[in-house]
Write an enzyme that holds these catalytic residues in place. Structure first.
Site, mmCIF file in Angstrom:
data_model
loop_
_atom_site.group_PDB
_atom_site.id
_atom_site.type_symbol
_atom_site.label_atom_id
_atom_site.label_comp_id
_atom_site.label_asym_id
_atom_site.label_seq_id
_atom_site.Cartn_x
_atom_site.Cartn_y
_atom_site.Cartn_z
ATOM 1 N N LYS A 1 1.693 -11.481 8.750
ATOM 2 C CA LYS A 1 0.737 -10.705 8.115
ATOM 3 C C LYS A 1 0.326 -11.752 6.950
ATOM 4 O O LYS A 1 1.031 -12.227 6.102
ATOM 5 C CB LYS A 1 1.011 -9.526 7.224
ATOM 6 C CG LYS A 1 -0.383 -8.985 6.715
ATOM 7 C CD LYS A 1 -0.009 -7.752 5.733
ATOM 8 C CE LYS A 1 -0.923 -7.395 4.819
ATOM 9 N NZ LYS A 1 -0.469 -6.578 3.569
ATOM 10 N N THR B 1 0.845 -1.156 -0.088
ATOM 11 C CA THR B 1 -0.137 0.136 0.043
ATOM 12 C C THR B 1 0.954 1.161 -0.160
ATOM 13 O O THR B 1 0.422 2.166 -0.725
ATOM 14 C CB THR B 1 -1.015 0.063 1.261
ATOM 15 O OG1 THR B 1 -1.589 -1.351 1.149
ATOM 16 C CG2 THR B 1 -1.753 1.137 1.253
ATOM 17 N N TYR C 1 5.818 -11.635 6.122
ATOM 18 C CA TYR C 1 4.915 -11.033 5.387
ATOM 19 C C TYR C 1 4.533 -12.130 3.990
ATOM 20 O O TYR C 1 5.460 -12.195 3.236
ATOM 21 C CB TYR C 1 5.329 -9.798 4.436
ATOM 22 C CG TYR C 1 4.026 -8.917 3.714
ATOM 23 C CD1 TYR C 1 4.462 -7.852 3.050
ATOM 24 C CD2 TYR C 1 2.900 -9.406 3.765
ATOM 25 C CE1 TYR C 1 3.519 -7.301 2.165
ATOM 26 C CE2 TYR C 1 1.725 -8.799 3.037
ATOM 27 C CZ TYR C 1 2.198 -7.551 2.277
ATOM 28 O OH TYR C 1 1.006 -7.100 1.474
HETATM 29 O O1 LIG Z 1 0.682 -2.780 2.308
HETATM 30 C C1 LIG Z 1 -0.026 -3.700 2.694
HETATM 31 O O2 LIG Z 1 0.575 -4.161 3.861
HETATM 32 C C2 LIG Z 1 -0.985 -4.318 2.476
HETATM 33 N N1 LIG Z 1 -0.891 -4.770 1.026
HETATM 34 C C3 LIG Z 1 -2.230 -5.510 0.663
HETATM 35 C C4 LIG Z 1 -1.807 -5.157 -1.017
HETATM 36 O O3 LIG Z 1 -1.179 -4.220 -1.460
HETATM 37 O O4 LIG Z 1 -2.395 -6.230 -1.718
HETATM 38 C C5 LIG Z 1 -3.416 -5.289 1.243
HETATM 39 C C6 LIG Z 1 -3.552 -5.162 2.579
HETATM 40 O O5 LIG Z 1 -4.420 -4.568 2.921
HETATM 41 C C7 LIG Z 1 -2.440 -4.227 3.087
#
Ligand SMILES: O=C(O)C1=N[C@H](C(=O)O)C[C@H](O)C1
Length: 299
Positions: A166, A51, A138
């Site tokens: 995450k 994001t 992640y």
């Molecule tokens: O940046 C983040 O951490 C996220 N990335 C995911 C994406 O970009 O696909 C979406 C998530 O809500 C948060």
């Protein structure tokens, strides 16, 4: 606050990186967003994940972004994304962010040369040994095509390589296995808005969500209900934000989200290449979703 698998939890906002008209990082705009999140009740901030457009920034820009978030967070945890695919680059970034005051890093599974499950386990063990900072794994196979299986995540937790994860995937059987194998050893945070309430009801200890950048309060209410086991009520509330979630993920995040924020009165500028502004069709959908959200005073 030292983050451990016990203290990591709650709603973390995957924050966008505001850009000025010339494409430079808008540090003032970024710090205002951080303060807005924490005033709303977010547990912490995740800058420069997907994001936050990690790949689009230079090493110096990333350091400045993290330092600015730490300053504005005033003691609340800042967990920057580390989306570099190679060990040395990922370690360099982790050390930069530790020096800038990060509480932990959210490091992606190596994806260009992913290796085996054993290789990934050894990668994170060596990474944690070399980096004097807690690490959150992640996992986002839709962007990387790579997944650490539940037993690998368990092994990483037992090695002490990670304090959390995450979890960004729609694979519910794998999610349930991961909670079963590692949910008592690490904090699993949901990275999927549509499944957030369900993930929390099944054992996730919080989330890292992009759309919380504009609507933190409703995600905090959904989190509170789901954690109390009131999944039906949480999903009923989620109905209100689902049209926004549907509209902002039709193209690569955060393109539509940043456009949506301008439509909703929180301009944060555009995106960096190779991302482009949303198509006309996407823009039309964003306008409908923004009007609906305004009509119900979504917050
Ligand atoms: O940046 C983040 O951490 C996220 N990335 C995911 C994406 O970009 O696909 C979406 C998530 O809500 C948060």
């Amino acid at each position: 606050m030292t983050l451990t698998h016990d203290t990591l939890g709650g709603l973390y906002t995957a924050i966008v990186t505001p850009l000025a008209a010339d494409g430079a990082v808008d540090i003032k705009g970024l710090q205002a967003l951080v303060r807005f999140q924490l005033a709303a009740g977010a547990a912490g901030i995740v800058p420069i994940g997907g994001t936050g457009e990690y790949p689009a920034f230079s090493r110096d820009e990333r350091r400045a972004i993290v330092a600015a978030c730490v300053e504005a967070a005033d003691g609340k945890p800042v967990i920057p994304g580390v989306l570099s695919t190679g060990f040395e680059d990922a370690l360099e970034a982790g050390r930069d962010f530790a020096a800038a005051g990060a509480a932990a890093v959210m490091t992606v599974t190596p994806y260009y040369a992913p290796g085996t499950q054993d290789g990934m386990r050894a990668y994170f063990r060596r990474y944690r040994d070399a980096l004097d900072l807690p690490v959150m794994l992640y996992q986002i196979p839709r962007r990387t095509t790579v997944s650490a299986f539940a037993d690998t995540v368990q092994a990483m937790a037992e090695d002490g390589s990670i304090i959390g994860m995450k979890y960004s995937s729609y694979d519910m059987p794998d999610f349930i296995r991961t909670v079963k194998y590692a949910g008592d050893k690490i904090a699993i945070l949901s990275g999927e808005e549509p499944l957030f309430a369900t993930h929390v009801a099944l054992g996730a200890r919080g989330g890292v969500l992009a759309s919380a950048t504009i609507y933190p309060k409703i995600w905090l209410e959904i989190f509170a209900l789901a954690r109390q086991g009131k999944l039906k009520e949480a999903l009923k509330l989620q109905d209100k934000i689902d049209p926004v979630v549907d509209a902002i993920y039709v193209e690569t995040n955060p393109g539509p989200l940043k456009e949506y924020m301008a439509l909703a009165g929180m301009p944060v500028g555009g995106v960096r290449l190779p991302l482009l502004g949303p198509s006309d069709q996407t823009l039309a959908g964003l306008k409908v979703a923004a009007a609906q959200a305004k009509a119900i005073s979504l917050a």
